[in-house]
Design an enzyme around this catalytic site. Structure first.
Site, PDB file in Angstrom:
ATOM      1  N   CYS A  81       0.863  -1.183   0.000  1.00  0.00           N
ATOM      2  CA  CYS A  81       0.000   0.000   0.000  1.00  0.00           C
ATOM      3  C   CYS A  81       0.902   1.236   0.000  1.00  0.00           C
ATOM      4  O   CYS A  81       2.076   1.146  -0.336  1.00  0.00           O
ATOM      5  CB  CYS A  81      -1.000  -0.021   1.159  1.00  0.00           C
ATOM      6  SG  CYS A  81      -0.306   0.230   2.795  1.00  0.00           S
ATOM      7  N   SER A  83      -1.893  -2.635   3.916  1.00  0.00           N
ATOM      8  CA  SER A  83      -1.009  -3.782   3.683  1.00  0.00           C
ATOM      9  C   SER A  83      -0.676  -4.563   4.959  1.00  0.00           C
ATOM     10  O   SER A  83      -0.608  -5.794   4.907  1.00  0.00           O
ATOM     11  CB  SER A  83       0.251  -3.377   2.916  1.00  0.00           C
ATOM     12  OG  SER A  83       0.984  -2.385   3.574  1.00  0.00           O
ATOM     13  N   ASP A 114      -8.528   3.398   1.049  1.00  0.00           N
ATOM     14  CA  ASP A 114      -7.562   3.807   2.065  1.00  0.00           C
ATOM     15  C   ASP A 114      -8.309   4.416   3.251  1.00  0.00           C
ATOM     16  O   ASP A 114      -8.932   5.467   3.116  1.00  0.00           O
ATOM     17  CB  ASP A 114      -6.590   4.828   1.474  1.00  0.00           C
ATOM     18  CG  ASP A 114      -5.448   5.176   2.403  1.00  0.00           C
ATOM     19  OD1 ASP A 114      -5.471   4.769   3.592  1.00  0.00           O
ATOM     20  OD2 ASP A 114      -4.519   5.869   1.949  1.00  0.00           O
TER      21      ASP A 114
END
Length: 156
Positions: free
Chosen positions: A8, A15, A123
């Site tokens: 990420c 991640s 995100d």
């Protein structure tokens, strides 16, 4: 043996959650695999996962306290069989970085959840805490599908 790297942006939210979800899948199958995570950027290098990611993992009976952020390196393209990007910007970054002789296969995390209708794991960093649970649901479901497709045939 398969190896997996989840990528990420800063390696403190998406991640690490994906890494711990895949570790859980491997543990359930009694497999010892090389599983790690990294970021495209270096500004969080050495930092633990975001406290909200940590709380999310704990709610699901998992622990991310041992993880520390790092930046993806050229060596990762030889070390890992599969490098899984959390969103299209990460995948683009990885494609540009990937050496010609790389053994790593690149893909998007949500490629394993085609029914989701989305390409990117959202995100949660700048959003409300609830976004971390949404991220967890995405990465844990994708890791379960990935494990079914890639790990079940190597189970003892």
């Amino acid at each position: 043996m398969s190896s997996f790297l989840f990528v990420c942006t800063g390696n403190i939210c998406r991640s690490p959650l994906a890494e711990i979800a895949m570790r859980n899948e491997a543990e359930q199958r009694n497999l010892l695999l090389d599983i790690d995570s990294a970021g495209t950027g270096s500004w969080h290098t050495g930092d633990p996962p975001d406290p909200r990611a940590r709380k999310t993992a704990i709610r699901h009976g998992l622990n991310v306290d041992q993880l520390r952020a790092r930046q993806v390196t050229l060596d990762d393209f030889q070390r890992f069989d599969h490098i899984i990007a959390m969103d299209r910007s990460h995948l683009s970054f990885l494609k540009k970085m990937k050496p010609l002789e790389s053994k790593a296969k690149l893909c998007l995390m949500l490629d394993f959840l085609p029914h989701s209708g989305r390409k990117d794991v959202v995100d949660p960093y700048y959003g409300p805490d609830a976004g971390f649970e949404t991220t967890w649901q995405d990465v844990s479901a994708a890791c379960a599908k990935m494990a079914e497709q890639m790990l079940d045939d190597i189970q003892d």
